[in-house]
Design a protein around this motif. Structure first.
Motif, short mmCIF file in Angstrom:
data_model
loop_
_atom_site.label_atom_id
_atom_site.label_comp_id
_atom_site.label_asym_id
_atom_site.label_seq_id
_atom_site.Cartn_x
_atom_site.Cartn_y
_atom_site.Cartn_z
N SER A 499 0.82 -1.22 0.00
CA SER A 499 0.00 0.00 0.00
C SER A 499 0.85 1.27 0.00
O SER A 499 0.38 2.33 -0.43
N SER A 500 2.09 1.19 0.46
CA SER A 500 2.95 2.38 0.50
C SER A 500 3.86 2.50 -0.72
O SER A 500 4.66 3.43 -0.82
N VAL A 501 3.73 1.56 -1.67
CA VAL A 501 4.58 1.57 -2.86
C VAL A 501 3.97 2.48 -3.92
O VAL A 501 2.76 2.44 -4.17
N ALA A 502 4.81 3.27 -4.57
CA ALA A 502 4.33 4.20 -5.59
C ALA A 502 3.86 3.44 -6.83
O ALA A 502 4.37 2.36 -7.14
N ASP A 503 2.86 4.01 -7.50
CA ASP A 503 2.41 3.41 -8.75
C ASP A 503 3.55 3.40 -9.77
O ASP A 503 4.42 4.27 -9.76
N SER A 504 3.54 2.39 -10.63
CA SER A 504 4.56 2.28 -11.66
C SER A 504 3.90 2.36 -13.03
O SER A 504 2.67 2.46 -13.15
N ALA A 505 4.73 2.29 -14.08
CA ALA A 505 4.20 2.36 -15.44
C ALA A 505 3.33 1.14 -15.76
O ALA A 505 2.48 1.20 -16.64
N ASN A 506 3.56 0.04 -15.04
CA ASN A 506 2.87 -1.21 -15.35
C ASN A 506 1.64 -1.46 -14.48
O ASN A 506 0.82 -2.31 -14.81
N ARG A 508 -1.12 0.35 -11.26
CA ARG A 508 -1.52 1.32 -10.25
C ARG A 508 -1.67 0.54 -8.94
O ARG A 508 -2.73 0.00 -8.62
N ILE A 509 -0.56 0.47 -8.21
CA ILE A 509 -0.48 -0.38 -7.03
C ILE A 509 -1.53 0.01 -5.99
O ILE A 509 -2.11 -0.84 -5.31
#
Length: 544
Positions: A499-506, A508-509
């Protein structure tokens, strides 16, 4: 764990709590009467009176010790019966059977050892009283007649219809996220040519279900008329460690299909190409294809110090290296879990339909462990290469892998209840290990006037007054898996791990967490299950 069902069963064959035998009561009355008569007749001095009381106290202590021993013996006998040991010393042995080709040639040695350490005895598949069937091959054709008559307590290590996921062509041509674009040949020849014209920089490989003979070729050199093959886009910018391309094997466990529950074993298998990737030469397949003679992680300089010298596992060794490069390993694993969720949710309907012809049709006799193989590109994007139905669990070629395979087996067997202390012939769900208090959720909402009269609104459907027997069994199974999970991580329903990980290009965490997961497109039973895990998460963060 043995749970006493009622007080009568605990004291069966012995006086009940607070009761004494007729002989004991007569003796006590006799002593008290003599003491009373002696006092009235002044025939007893104080010393003799104290002696009499001491004798009475000693006698009462003796009775209590005798009764306590009887209770302890009863509890011991009950526990022995629950674990398969009778009071006469007989042992009800749990049994496992094995199906496949050349099963005694050595490649299943760790499987045999795991079952034997868990107290199982091996029997022939023809013995209809086995508790677990471990099949290396897909069993539902050869053993169909036997598997349509499964008892509730029997377990099989495959789900009917698992080929929808493990068949390489089915997976590659599924057109799902995380799967490189692929085209079935010759059916999709024109689509392939059109895609290639629009993506002139792309490279392609031709594959089949046997995964042999893979080679990068120019499109004009590929056989576009060969039945049973597919042509897939090649990921041309792989992440390299010490110059080597690698793949990651993630051991994935499907425990239920309706509702869906998926786990992964936390540690993973890293395999490296034996030749360095650069200078790249498509004619040298050892640069980009992981074969049987792969380079093991413990021989890769940047990782061996973590693995060999500091004692970390493969996943933790990679995480330490990746973080040292200023990158987020959590983003990698969040994508891995998202990819696995995506695959299973897309195939859920086919799995349910395939399972219906095996009574009672709910799939509770089955579990399945597959290994998903992933690659990562140099931008941190994750891609699924394939799913292996019966992945290698033999350490004969690479002995240091022994511990990984053993722990994979023990954790998975524990998760599905096979590795727990349940007597032969009983399913783990009928042992009394879960009570209603352990599946109760949303106390505030369930106490409200609305939920007392409305079972259709969320989350009222999870209140005790609204639960039917089927839902209760589902929630109990989910709770038991939580208790027995070991080092397995829940993938679906999702967790809040990232939940604290930033969204990436692959990915939307933030939208893939337990708290934020969109359940509107899920089946009703999956919606209810996700809500239940949210409710448990509120009460106990370990469920999150």
């Amino acid at each position: 764990m043995h749970v006493v069902q009622d007080e009568d069963s605990l004291y069966k064959g012995h006086p009940r709590r607070g009761s004494w035998s007729v002989t004991s009561l007569s003796t006590i009355r006799s002593i008290l009467r003599n003491l009373f008569l002696s006092i009235r007749g002044r025939r007893m001095n104080s010393s003799n009176f104290l002696l009499g009381l001491l004798l009475l106290g000693t006698f009462l202590t003796y009775l209590n010790v005798t009764r306590l021993n009887a209770v302890i013996n009863t509890l011991t006998n009950n526990n022995h019966e629950a674990s398969g040991l009778s009071t006469k010393g007989k042992h009800a042995v749990k049994k496992f059977a094995v199906h496949g080709k050349r099963v005694d040639s050595g490649y299943l040695a760790h499987v045999f050892e795991a079952f034997e350490r868990l107290g199982y005895a091996r029997v022939n598949v023809s013995d209809e009283n086995w508790d677990v069937l471990w099949s290396h091959d897909y069993p539902f054709r050869v053993l169909n007649e036997q598997l349509v008559k499964l008892k509730p307590s029997q377990k099989v290590n495959h789900f009917p219809g698992s080929g929808y996921i493990t068949n390489k062509m089915n997976l590659a041509t599924s057109d799902l996220a995380y799967v490189p674009k692929a085209f079935q040949i010759p059916k999709d020849k024109n689509k392939l040519m059109d895609y290639a014209r629009k993506n002139l920089h792309k490279k392609f490989v031709q594959k089949s279900n046997n995964h042999r003979g893979i080679r990068i070729e120019k499109l004009e050199k590929l056989d576009l008329s060969k039945n049973g093959t597919f042509i897939q886009e090649y990921i041309g910018n792989p992440l390299l460690i010490n110059g080597h391309k690698f793949d990651i094997g993630v051991y994935t466990v499907l425990t239920s299909i309706n509702p869906l529950r998926i786990y992964i074993y936390r540690d993973v298998l890293f395999r490296f190409c034996p030749e360095q990737y650069h200078p790249f030469d498509p004619d040298v397949v050892e640069k980009y294809v992981v074969g049987d003679d792969y380079l093991p992680l413990w021989k890769v300089p940047d990782l061996e110090k973590y693995y060999n010298d500091l004692g970390f596992g493969m996943r933790d060794s990679f995480d330490a290296w990746y973080a040292s490069k200023g990158k987020s390993p959590e983003s990698v694993w969040a994508q891995v879990e998202s990819a696995i969720r995506t695959i299973y949710l897309s195939k859920e309907t086919q799995l349910i339909e395939s399972t219906k012809r095996f009574p009672p049709g709910n799939g509770r006799n089955f579990f399945e462990m597959v290994r998903f193989d992933f690659v990562i590109d140099d931008e941190g994007k994750v891609y699924i290469m394939e799913a292996n139905m019966s992945p290698n669990l033999s350490s004969a070629h690479f002995p240091p892998n022994r511990l990984l395979y053993e722990q994979v087996l023990f954790n998975i067997l524990g998760l599905v209840g096979v590795g727990t202390n349940v007597a032969a012939g009983r399913s783990i769900e009928d042992t009394g290990q879960v009570a209603s208090k352990q599946i109760a959720v949303f106390p505030k909402e369930c106490y409200s006037e609305k939920c007392l009269h409305d079972c259709k609104s969320a989350p009222c459907g999870l209140c005790q007054n609204c639960l039917n027997e089927e839902t209760i069994e589902i929630l109990k199974a989910g709770f038991l898996e939580f208790v027995n999970r070991g080092e397995c991580l829940r993938v679906f329903p999702p967790s809040n791990r990232y939940s604290s990980v930033a969204d990436s290009a692959n990915i939307r965490i933030s939208e893939e967490t337990l708290d934020n997961y969109d359940i509107s497109d899920l089946s009703k039973v999956n919606q209810l299950q996700v809500l239940w895990f949210r409710g448990k998460c509120r009460m106990d963060p370990a469920f999150c």
